[in-house]
Design a protein around this motif. Sequence first.
Motif, mmCIF file in Angstrom:
data_model
loop_
_atom_site.group_PDB
_atom_site.id
_atom_site.type_symbol
_atom_site.label_atom_id
_atom_site.label_comp_id
_atom_site.label_asym_id
_atom_site.label_seq_id
_atom_site.Cartn_x
_atom_site.Cartn_y
_atom_site.Cartn_z
ATOM 1 N N ASP A 274 -9.549 -54.559 47.994
ATOM 2 C CA ASP A 274 -10.001 -53.935 46.907
ATOM 3 C C ASP A 274 -11.216 -53.109 46.908
ATOM 4 O OD1 ASP A 274 -11.888 -55.829 47.405
ATOM 5 O OD2 ASP A 274 -11.879 -56.759 45.274
ATOM 6 N N GLU A 275 -11.916 -53.342 47.844
ATOM 7 C CA GLU A 275 -13.156 -52.396 47.853
ATOM 8 C C GLU A 275 -12.918 -51.057 48.639
ATOM 9 O OE1 GLU A 275 -16.573 -54.653 49.711
ATOM 10 O OE2 GLU A 275 -16.157 -56.308 48.133
ATOM 11 N N ALA A 276 -11.979 -51.423 49.666
ATOM 12 C CA ALA A 276 -11.593 -50.225 50.809
ATOM 13 C C ALA A 276 -10.565 -49.220 50.056
ATOM 14 C CB ALA A 276 -10.954 -50.595 52.043
ATOM 15 N N GLY A 277 -9.759 -49.884 48.988
ATOM 16 C CA GLY A 277 -8.957 -48.986 48.291
ATOM 17 C C GLY A 277 -7.701 -48.788 48.868
ATOM 18 N N SER A 278 -7.541 -49.429 49.923
ATOM 19 C CA SER A 278 -6.193 -49.338 51.002
ATOM 20 C C SER A 278 -6.146 -50.411 51.933
ATOM 21 C CB SER A 278 -6.303 -48.085 51.704
ATOM 22 O OG SER A 278 -7.358 -48.131 52.713
ATOM 23 N N PRO A 279 -4.867 -50.800 52.506
ATOM 24 C CA PRO A 279 -4.979 -51.849 53.638
ATOM 25 C C PRO A 279 -5.527 -51.460 55.002
ATOM 26 C CG PRO A 279 -2.857 -51.104 52.832
ATOM 27 C CD PRO A 279 -3.803 -50.036 52.287
#
Length: 319
Positions: A171-176
């Motif tokens: 959720d913080e990185a916005g990606s896997p």
Amino acid sequence: MSSTHKEHLQLRVQSIRYAAKDTYLVELTQPQGQTLPSVTPGSHIDLHLPNGITRSYSLVQSGDNPESYVVGVKLDAKSRGGSRYVHEQLRVGSVLPVSQPRNHFPLVEDAPHSVLIAGGIGITPIWCMAQRLQAIGASWEIWYSVRSRADMAFIPQLQALGDRVHLHFDDEAGSPMNLPAIAAAAPANAHFYCCGPAPMLDAYEAAASARVPAEQVHLERFASKQVAAVDGGFVISLARSGKELTVPQGASVLKVLLENGINVDSSCQEGICGCCEVVVLDGEVDHRDAILTDSEKAANKTMMVCCSGAKSSRLVLDL
């Protein structure tokens, strides 16, 4: 009645602790205080729960003759009664039949470098490996991905190990997590280990297998990629009990064995835990498990009777 299992341990639930969102750590000990059988990193045990369900859980700690076993249990939203029972009904002081430790996800301790990758509850065997590699002074790194900080277990212990630890929050990185980049940056002689949800494992296999030999790529699945073999129409000959049984269409070998009084341990019913592994003396197996390597499957020495069938008209089993 024939049986394939070693004598179960009778262990007491010593403690149940919160580890992360929907994740408990369950500690098990001998009621009389004796030490337990030794554990190697990547091992798991089967808990035989009072509701009649058996489930396999990875051990968080390894070692010789430990005083307790600790497993991580995440509440599965689609639980068929295993994790839900542990979270809602299991109590400290309960005594459970527990299998001896088994290891289908072993750590190569003398590898030049180890890359450990975990997703969600897949951290349990991976954290066990990290602790062992740290203890023996090996070269290693860990990459641990969760949806959010609330879902991450062992944060203080991991952060204490410094820059070899990489924590990823979707959720913080916005990606896997970028698995191809992780694989590309590792030494060519590194061994890779991964445990996590199916999409992560598929991406991991593609990323790691593209650059290192298959024997250096290790993983443990929560669910099988293959459909169980239920074509039937073959005979299983049981060498020790002298029985000859027909496996009909729509049935598993395990189902036929149990219906005929052959007591084989089972847990996952998907070929991912190794609980129902049986020695094969003759015949060609239609392997559908996610445990045996390609070379082990080709050797036809054992099979997981919960999901695998036969390519030959007859299988001779050591039962």
